[in-house]
Design a protein around this motif. Structure first.
Motif, PDB file in Angstrom:
ATOM      1  N   VAL A  22      28.766  36.792  59.173  1.00  0.00           N
ATOM      2  CA  VAL A  22      29.218  38.003  58.486  1.00  0.00           C
ATOM      3  C   VAL A  22      29.147  37.822  56.969  1.00  0.00           C
ATOM      4  O   VAL A  22      28.751  38.742  56.241  1.00  0.00           O
ATOM      5  CB  VAL A  22      30.656  38.351  58.921  1.00  0.00           C
ATOM      6  CG1 VAL A  22      31.164  39.568  58.168  1.00  0.00           C
ATOM      7  CG2 VAL A  22      30.704  38.599  60.422  1.00  0.00           C
ATOM      8  N   THR A  23      29.516  36.658  56.481  1.00  0.00           N
ATOM      9  CA  THR A  23      29.480  36.432  55.027  1.00  0.00           C
ATOM     10  C   THR A  23      28.048  36.515  54.501  1.00  0.00           C
ATOM     11  O   THR A  23      27.804  37.065  53.418  1.00  0.00           O
ATOM     12  CB  THR A  23      30.088  35.058  54.709  1.00  0.00           C
ATOM     13  OG1 THR A  23      31.377  34.953  55.322  1.00  0.00           O
ATOM     14  CG2 THR A  23      30.222  34.880  53.213  1.00  0.00           C
ATOM     15  N   THR A  24      27.110  35.967  55.260  1.00  0.00           N
ATOM     16  CA  THR A  24      25.695  36.063  54.854  1.00  0.00           C
ATOM     17  C   THR A  24      25.253  37.521  54.841  1.00  0.00           C
ATOM     18  O   THR A  24      24.534  37.962  53.921  1.00  0.00           O
ATOM     19  CB  THR A  24      24.822  35.256  55.822  1.00  0.00           C
ATOM     20  OG1 THR A  24      25.283  33.906  55.852  1.00  0.00           O
ATOM     21  CG2 THR A  24      23.373  35.300  55.395  1.00  0.00           C
ATOM     22  N   CYS A  25      25.674  38.272  55.834  1.00  0.00           N
ATOM     23  CA  CYS A  25      25.348  39.708  55.876  1.00  0.00           C
ATOM     24  C   CYS A  25      25.882  40.418  54.640  1.00  0.00           C
ATOM     25  O   CYS A  25      25.165  41.191  53.998  1.00  0.00           O
ATOM     26  CB  CYS A  25      25.935  40.315  57.155  1.00  0.00           C
ATOM     27  SG  CYS A  25      25.919  42.103  57.210  1.00  0.00           S
ATOM     28  N   GLN A  26      27.127  40.154  54.287  1.00  0.00           N
ATOM     29  CA  GLN A  26      27.725  40.798  53.113  1.00  0.00           C
ATOM     30  C   GLN A  26      27.007  40.385  51.834  1.00  0.00           C
ATOM     31  O   GLN A  26      26.788  41.211  50.936  1.00  0.00           O
ATOM     32  CB  GLN A  26      29.206  40.435  53.037  1.00  0.00           C
ATOM     33  CG  GLN A  26      30.026  40.994  54.189  1.00  0.00           C
ATOM     34  CD  GLN A  26      31.443  40.448  54.208  1.00  0.00           C
ATOM     35  OE1 GLN A  26      31.780  39.525  53.449  1.00  0.00           O
ATOM     36  NE2 GLN A  26      32.279  41.000  55.076  1.00  0.00           N
ATOM     37  N   ALA A  27      26.625  39.103  51.730  1.00  0.00           N
ATOM     38  CA  ALA A  27      25.929  38.629  50.527  1.00  0.00           C
ATOM     39  C   ALA A  27      24.558  39.277  50.397  1.00  0.00           C
ATOM     40  O   ALA A  27      24.139  39.663  49.291  1.00  0.00           O
ATOM     41  CB  ALA A  27      25.798  37.110  50.586  1.00  0.00           C
ATOM     42  N   ILE A  28      23.848  39.446  51.524  1.00  0.00           N
ATOM     43  CA  ILE A  28      22.529  40.096  51.478  1.00  0.00           C
ATOM     44  C   ILE A  28      22.674  41.539  51.016  1.00  0.00           C
ATOM     45  O   ILE A  28      21.917  42.015  50.158  1.00  0.00           O
ATOM     46  CB  ILE A  28      21.858  40.011  52.859  1.00  0.00           C
ATOM     47  CG1 ILE A  28      21.493  38.561  53.191  1.00  0.00           C
ATOM     48  CG2 ILE A  28      20.609  40.886  52.895  1.00  0.00           C
ATOM     49  CD1 ILE A  28      20.989  38.368  54.610  1.00  0.00           C
ATOM     50  N   ILE A  29      23.656  42.244  51.562  1.00  0.00           N
ATOM     51  CA  ILE A  29      23.861  43.648  51.183  1.00  0.00           C
ATOM     52  C   ILE A  29      24.234  43.748  49.707  1.00  0.00           C
ATOM     53  O   ILE A  29      23.701  44.608  48.967  1.00  0.00           O
ATOM     54  CB  ILE A  29      24.954  44.274  52.069  1.00  0.00           C
ATOM     55  CG1 ILE A  29      24.458  44.405  53.514  1.00  0.00           C
ATOM     56  CG2 ILE A  29      25.372  45.635  51.529  1.00  0.00           C
ATOM     57  CD1 ILE A  29      23.278  45.311  53.687  1.00  0.00           C
ATOM     58  N   LYS A  30      25.088  42.897  49.263  1.00  0.00           N
ATOM     59  CA  LYS A  30      25.546  42.966  47.873  1.00  0.00           C
ATOM     60  C   LYS A  30      24.397  42.768  46.889  1.00  0.00           C
ATOM     61  O   LYS A  30      24.332  43.428  45.849  1.00  0.00           O
ATOM     62  CB  LYS A  30      26.625  41.913  47.653  1.00  0.00           C
ATOM     63  CG  LYS A  30      27.159  41.882  46.234  1.00  0.00           C
ATOM     64  CD  LYS A  30      28.213  40.797  46.072  1.00  0.00           C
ATOM     65  CE  LYS A  30      28.716  40.723  44.635  1.00  0.00           C
ATOM     66  NZ  LYS A  30      29.720  39.635  44.463  1.00  0.00           N
ATOM     67  N   ASN A  31      23.464  41.889  47.218  1.00  0.00           N
ATOM     68  CA  ASN A  31      22.407  41.546  46.267  1.00  0.00           C
ATOM     69  C   ASN A  31      21.143  42.391  46.418  1.00  0.00           C
ATOM     70  O   ASN A  31      20.278  42.346  45.539  1.00  0.00           O
ATOM     71  CB  ASN A  31      22.040  40.066  46.422  1.00  0.00           C
ATOM     72  CG  ASN A  31      23.115  39.137  45.905  1.00  0.00           C
ATOM     73  OD1 ASN A  31      23.231  38.898  44.706  1.00  0.00           O
ATOM     74  ND2 ASN A  31      23.926  38.609  46.809  1.00  0.00           N
ATOM     75  N   THR A  32      20.994  43.123  47.512  1.00  0.00           N
ATOM     76  CA  THR A  32      19.738  43.857  47.727  1.00  0.00           C
ATOM     77  C   THR A  32      19.910  45.356  47.907  1.00  0.00           C
ATOM     78  O   THR A  32      18.916  46.087  47.880  1.00  0.00           O
ATOM     79  CB  THR A  32      19.004  43.315  48.965  1.00  0.00           C
ATOM     80  OG1 THR A  32      19.827  43.497  50.126  1.00  0.00           O
ATOM     81  CG2 THR A  32      18.685  41.849  48.802  1.00  0.00           C
ATOM     82  N   ILE A  33      21.137  45.842  48.086  1.00  0.00           N
ATOM     83  CA  ILE A  33      21.310  47.256  48.434  1.00  0.00           C
ATOM     84  C   ILE A  33      20.924  48.183  47.287  1.00  0.00           C
ATOM     85  O   ILE A  33      20.543  49.336  47.494  1.00  0.00           O
ATOM     86  CB  ILE A  33      22.777  47.520  48.867  1.00  0.00           C
ATOM     87  CG1 ILE A  33      22.908  48.878  49.548  1.00  0.00           C
ATOM     88  CG2 ILE A  33      23.706  47.432  47.667  1.00  0.00           C
ATOM     89  CD1 ILE A  33      22.205  48.979  50.853  1.00  0.00           C
ATOM     90  N   GLY A  34      20.991  47.704  46.063  1.00  0.00           N
ATOM     91  CA  GLY A  34      20.668  48.558  44.927  1.00  0.00           C
ATOM     92  C   GLY A  34      19.246  48.430  44.418  1.00  0.00           C
ATOM     93  O   GLY A  34      18.863  49.135  43.474  1.00  0.00           O
ATOM     94  N   ILE A  35      18.433  47.565  45.032  1.00  0.00           N
ATOM     95  CA  ILE A  35      17.069  47.359  44.549  1.00  0.00           C
ATOM     96  C   ILE A  35      16.205  48.569  44.887  1.00  0.00           C
ATOM     97  O   ILE A  35      16.140  49.015  46.040  1.00  0.00           O
ATOM     98  CB  ILE A  35      16.464  46.083  45.172  1.00  0.00           C
ATOM     99  CG1 ILE A  35      17.244  44.855  44.690  1.00  0.00           C
ATOM    100  CG2 ILE A  35      14.996  45.949  44.821  1.00  0.00           C
ATOM    101  CD1 ILE A  35      16.804  43.556  45.332  1.00  0.00           C
ATOM    102  N   GLY A  36      15.537  49.117  43.882  1.00  0.00           N
ATOM    103  CA  GLY A  36      14.633  50.235  44.099  1.00  0.00           C
ATOM    104  C   GLY A  36      15.298  51.578  44.271  1.00  0.00           C
ATOM    105  O   GLY A  36      14.635  52.553  44.662  1.00  0.00           O
ATOM    106  N   VAL A  37      16.593  51.709  43.983  1.00  0.00           N
ATOM    107  CA  VAL A  37      17.314  52.978  44.140  1.00  0.00           C
ATOM    108  C   VAL A  37      17.651  53.511  42.756  1.00  0.00           C
ATOM    109  O   VAL A  37      18.204  52.776  41.914  1.00  0.00           O
ATOM    110  CB  VAL A  37      18.597  52.796  44.975  1.00  0.00           C
ATOM    111  CG1 VAL A  37      19.310  54.127  45.155  1.00  0.00           C
ATOM    112  CG2 VAL A  37      18.267  52.191  46.329  1.00  0.00           C
ATOM    113  N   GLU A  38      17.306  54.771  42.507  1.00  0.00           N
ATOM    114  CA  GLU A  38      17.632  55.386  41.221  1.00  0.00           C
ATOM    115  C   GLU A  38      19.146  55.529  41.067  1.00  0.00           C
ATOM    116  O   GLU A  38      19.879  55.677  42.047  1.00  0.00           O
ATOM    117  CB  GLU A  38      16.971  56.761  41.112  1.00  0.00           C
ATOM    118  CG  GLU A  38      15.453  56.732  41.153  1.00  0.00           C
ATOM    119  CD  GLU A  38      14.859  56.077  39.922  1.00  0.00           C
ATOM    120  OE1 GLU A  38      15.534  56.071  38.874  1.00  0.00           O
ATOM    121  OE2 GLU A  38      13.729  55.568  40.016  1.00  0.00           O
ATOM    122  N   GLU A  39      19.590  55.523  39.827  1.00  0.00           N
ATOM    123  CA  GLU A  39      21.024  55.538  39.577  1.00  0.00           C
ATOM    124  C   GLU A  39      21.685  56.804  40.097  1.00  0.00           C
ATOM    125  O   GLU A  39      22.787  56.764  40.655  1.00  0.00           O
ATOM    126  CB  GLU A  39      21.271  55.394  38.067  1.00  0.00           C
ATOM    127  CG  GLU A  39      22.741  55.245  37.711  1.00  0.00           C
ATOM    128  CD  GLU A  39      22.945  54.940  36.237  1.00  0.00           C
ATOM    129  OE1 GLU A  39      24.099  54.992  35.787  1.00  0.00           O
ATOM    130  OE2 GLU A  39      21.948  54.653  35.551  1.00  0.00           O
TER     131      GLU A  39
END
Length: 829
Positions: free
Chosen positions: A463-480
């Motif tokens: 679960v911690t790895t899942c949360q870390a992946i989401i935290k670092n990649t969820i905003g890549i390529g998304v307009e503000e």
């Protein structure tokens, strides 16, 4: 010059009318004039050519001709549009009356686009409709003579004795005069056989040469589904065809394989083995031929065949895998695979198969060698890391990162390793460092792929790895400006797929960016309510009201969850905090009242409502106050509150209805009527008030008064199915069935899609019309109308079709779960 020409024309005409002289004189005159006056008039050119043939064409003539030409052009241009329109109209009229063949079938040609391949193949071929075949041929039918039939019968007979002529010759020879016996049936069968042979020869021959498709013959053979000899159109032809293939091109492996399979299908397994054996001799370097030979061989001979194959092709992975498959025990299989790895050390497939057959210790040894031989295959590195200890696994993954710097799976595995060993602080750092390293190597970070990796980590329990992946990649390529909408959509999709931790991580990251967005807090709270614990939901709501203290729905949700958990004091404490944060919120006051009233604290509820009224509560506060007094039996206080409420809120229909119902309960029917009438003056569009007044009139003054009230109500509120239904039921209660039917017909004309009216119509219809009425109702209304669904279910119930009735009632309560009557019917069935 133009005048002179006209004068010349006039003079010439006068002279032409003169007296008649002799022919010689006329010829002389014509010679002098230069033309013949008696020549025939030309309808195109007139006599001008003849008259002025000798005249000079000077500048004046040229100018005059130019003027006339301009006049002609001007006149022609004025008539051009009219002429073209008339011509176009005539053309269209002609084409309309005489269309072309292509125009007649244009619409049909366009429809050919929708035809499927199967429909196209089923179109019959056009026959020969030439005039030659349309001529009627004279056909004559002559009855067969009895002598011919008798002769045919005699020829079919089998005679065991010799005829007299044969006996005369001693039975050793046929007499010269005897007619030979002819079997007509055999002749007919023979002719049919000859014809079929000729047709087969023609279908497979062009100028006497056999036609062979070098590319499609194997495909055709494989497409033939041969389960018995009867389904083979011509097994000999196929055999000859494949024989031709193998003889003309003996180095073509598919030809030998196809020939062997043909013999196998034909049931000649020994011939198939001989053919494939010859194929192995002709094509010794093709692994497919050896595999086919192994398949066709006996189990005892298969190992020898595959052994010959690996000798001829030692680098064939398929042959070594097949050789291992033929062994019975794991030790021998592993031995064969290791032998194959000596020849093909870079085969990942052989390494995987060998590792699967080993125990943990041997597998570790094999994987250590495998990553040296195949350093660019990430699966071997990851498998090696899983079998090592924590410290050795970290070293293995570090080596793997050096060999494969562009592989994200190594970083994710390293994060999972740290999490599994309790080092959760390193998980986020590893994922962050890995993304930076991959970006330096030029790897494009695809957020969708990384979200899939996060879901995979969640399924693996990291679960911690899942949360870390989401935290670092969820905003890549998304307009503000698109972040909120995109992240909420991602979380909902993960929730649908069952990835709850991933969705929770997305909401957690979104709430760090949008701290004051009430909608995200609500979405996260709903997720915790559905899939979390009460403690996690309470913690989330506490955090939410800290950042959004003015969002009363968050306070109410927290108080309700505490109340549902049975912790009334905590719910009361949350509502008291909500008072302090939002002192003028009516929703908070009413929630506190409901909490106290339903937990049998009427005095506390009455005090809360009194405070709410003092602070200028709305009509809902007065209505709730009256309800409390009604439940407690304080009639005078209830009347007082309703009167005060109506003085403040004259247009709130529920207060009028409650006051009228109070007078009805006390028996003051005239007073109740006055209240209903006063309420309808203030709220003429409120249907329950009209219905209450109509019911009261029916009780006190009979049907006629109730009918008048309902008629007035329908005039004030047109196209209202409830008013029509009340009038229909009033007539039915008094036995006026005909009038009820007339009202139903009018109601369905005015409200053709009303489900409650169609349901009542089905119930009122005679038994013979139930099915037709039900079909009309489903057609007119939506097929998902709960009232019609319930009416049809009751019909099934009456006909003792209990399963169907339950099915339809299940649909009804699903469509309208708030209608209690449907649940009552469902329970009764």
């Amino acid at each position: 010059m133009l005048g002179r020409q006209l004068r010349d024309r006039g003079g010439g005409a006068g002279r032409g009318k003169g007296g008649k002289g002799g022919e010689d004189e006329e010829e002389d005159e014509s010679e002098e004039k230069g033309y013949d006056e008696n020549q025939k008039f030309d309808e195109f050119e007139g006599n001008d050519v003849g008259l002025f043939a000798s005249a000079e064409y000077d500048e004046d003539d040229k100018e005059a001709d130019a003027v006339w030409e301009e006049i002609d052009k001007r006149m022609d241009s004025r008539r051009k549009d009219r002429r073209e329109a008339r011509l176009k109209e005539e053309i269209e009229k002609y084409r309309a009356s005489n269309p072309k063949i292509t125009e007649q079938f244009a619409d049909l040609k366009r429809k050919l686009v929708t035809l499927s391949a199967e429909e196209w193949e089923t179109i019959p071929d056009i026959g020969d409709y030439s005039l030659r075949n349309k001529k009627k041929r004279f056909e004559s039918f002559v009855p067969v003579p009895d002598t011919l039939l008798e002769k045919a019968r005699q020829e079919q007979e089998h005679v065991t004795a010799l005829d007299p002529k044969s006996r005369a010759a001693g039975g050793a020879e046929t007499p010269w005069g005897q007619t030979p016996v002819t079997d007509l049936t055999a002749v007919g069968e023979g002719r049919g056989t000859v014809l079929s042979l000729k047709l087969d020869r023609l279908s497979d021959s062009v100028s006497g040469l056999t036609v062979v498709d070098p590319k499609g013959y194997l495909t055709d053979l494989k497409s033939m589904k041969i389960t018995s000899d009867a389904e083979i159109s011509d097994i000999k032809k196929a055999r000859l065809l494949l024989k031709s293939v193998t003889q003309t091109n003996p180095k073509h492996p598919p030809g030998w394989i196809a020939a062997a399979r043909l013999e196998e299908v034909a049931g000649k397994i020994q011939a198939a083995r001989l053919l494939i054996q010859k194929g192995c001799e002709e094509c010794p370097t093709n692994e497919d031929v050896w595999l086919e030979a192994c398949r066709l061989s006996n189990p005892d001979e298969a190992k020898g065949v595959i052994a010959k194959g690996v000798k001829r092709i030692p680098n064939s992975v398929k042959l070594w895998m097949q050789a291992a498959k033929l062994e019975n025990d794991d030790f021998t299989k592993r031995k064969v695979l290791l032998k194959g790895l000596e020849h093909i050390p870079d085969s990942v497939r052989l390494w995987k198969a060998a590792v699967e057959l080993c125990n943990e210790e041997d597998a570790r040894t094999l994987l250590a060698r495998a990553v040296e031989c195949c350093p660019l295959h990430v699966e071997l590195w990851l498998a090696f890391a899983r079998l090592e200890t924590y410290e050795n696994a970290r070293k293995v993954l570090n080596r793997a990162r050096e060999k494969l710097p562009k592989e994200p799976a190594i970083w994710i595995t390293a994060a999972k390793l740290e999490e599994a060993n309790g080092n959760t602080q390193m998980v986020g750092k590893l994922i962050e460092r890995g993304i930076r390293a991959l970006q330096r190597e030029g790897v494009v970070i695809d957020r969708e792929e990384w979200m899939k990796e996060a879901e995979a980590a969640e399924r693996a329990g990291s679960v911690t790895t899942c949360q870390a992946i989401i935290k670092n990649t969820i905003g890549i390529g998304v307009e503000e400006e698109d972040r909120k909408r995109t992240w909420v959509a991602d979380a909902e999709e993960c929730k649908k797929r069952g990835s709850i931790e991933t969705a929770r991580a997305i909401y957690a990251h979104a709430l760090t960016v949008f701290l004051t967005k009430k909608s995200i807090w609500l979405k996260a709270a709903q997720l915790e309510k559905s899939h979390g614990t009460r403690e996690s939901l309470d913690a989330l709501l506490r955090k939410a009201v800290t950042y959004r203290p003015q969002a009363e729905v968050l306070w109410l949700m927290g108080a309700k969850e505490k109340w549902l958990a049975g912790d009334v004091p905590s719910a009361r404490a949350i509502l008291q905090e909500a008072y302090a944060a939002i002192p003028n919120s009516e929703e908070i006051w009413l929630a506190a009242f409901k909490l106290e009233f339903e937990n049998h604290e009427p005095e506390r509820a009455r005090m809360l409502l009194a405070k709410a009224r003092e602070r200028g509560g709305t009509e809902r506060v007065w209505m709730k106050s009256a309800i409390v007094e009604r439940e407690l039996g304080n009639i005078e206080e209830e009347r007082r509150l309703l009167d005060e409420g109506l003085q403040r809120f004259r247009s709130f229909f529920k207060l009028w209805l409650m006051l009228g119902q109070l007078e009805e309960r006390l028996g003051n029917l005239d007073k109740a009527k006055e209240i209903y009438e006063a309420g309808l003056k203030s709220c003429p569009s409120y249907v329950p008030l009209w219905l209450s007044l109509a019911n009261l009139e029916e009780k006190t003054n009979g049907l006629s008064k109730a009918r008048a009230v309902l008629t007035m109500a329908r005039k004030k509120n047109p196209k209202n199915p409830e008013l029509w239904l009340a009038a229909i039921r009033a007539e039915s209660r008094h036995g006026n069935n005909k009038e009820a039917d007339n009202l139903m017909a009018k109601a369905l004309q005015e409200c053709p899609t009303s489900g409650i009216l169609w349901a009542a119509s089905i119930e009122m219809a005679p038994r013979a019309q139930h099915k037709s009425k039900s079909a009309d109702a489903i057609k007119k209304c939506s097929p998902h109308d709960p009232h019609v669904t319930t009416a049809v279910a009751k019909l099934f119930w009456r006909e003792r079709k209990v399963d169907k009735a339950r099915s339809w009632l299940n649909r009804a309560v699903t469509l309208a779960p708030d209608i209690g009557d449907f649940w009552a019917y469902y329970y009764k069935v």
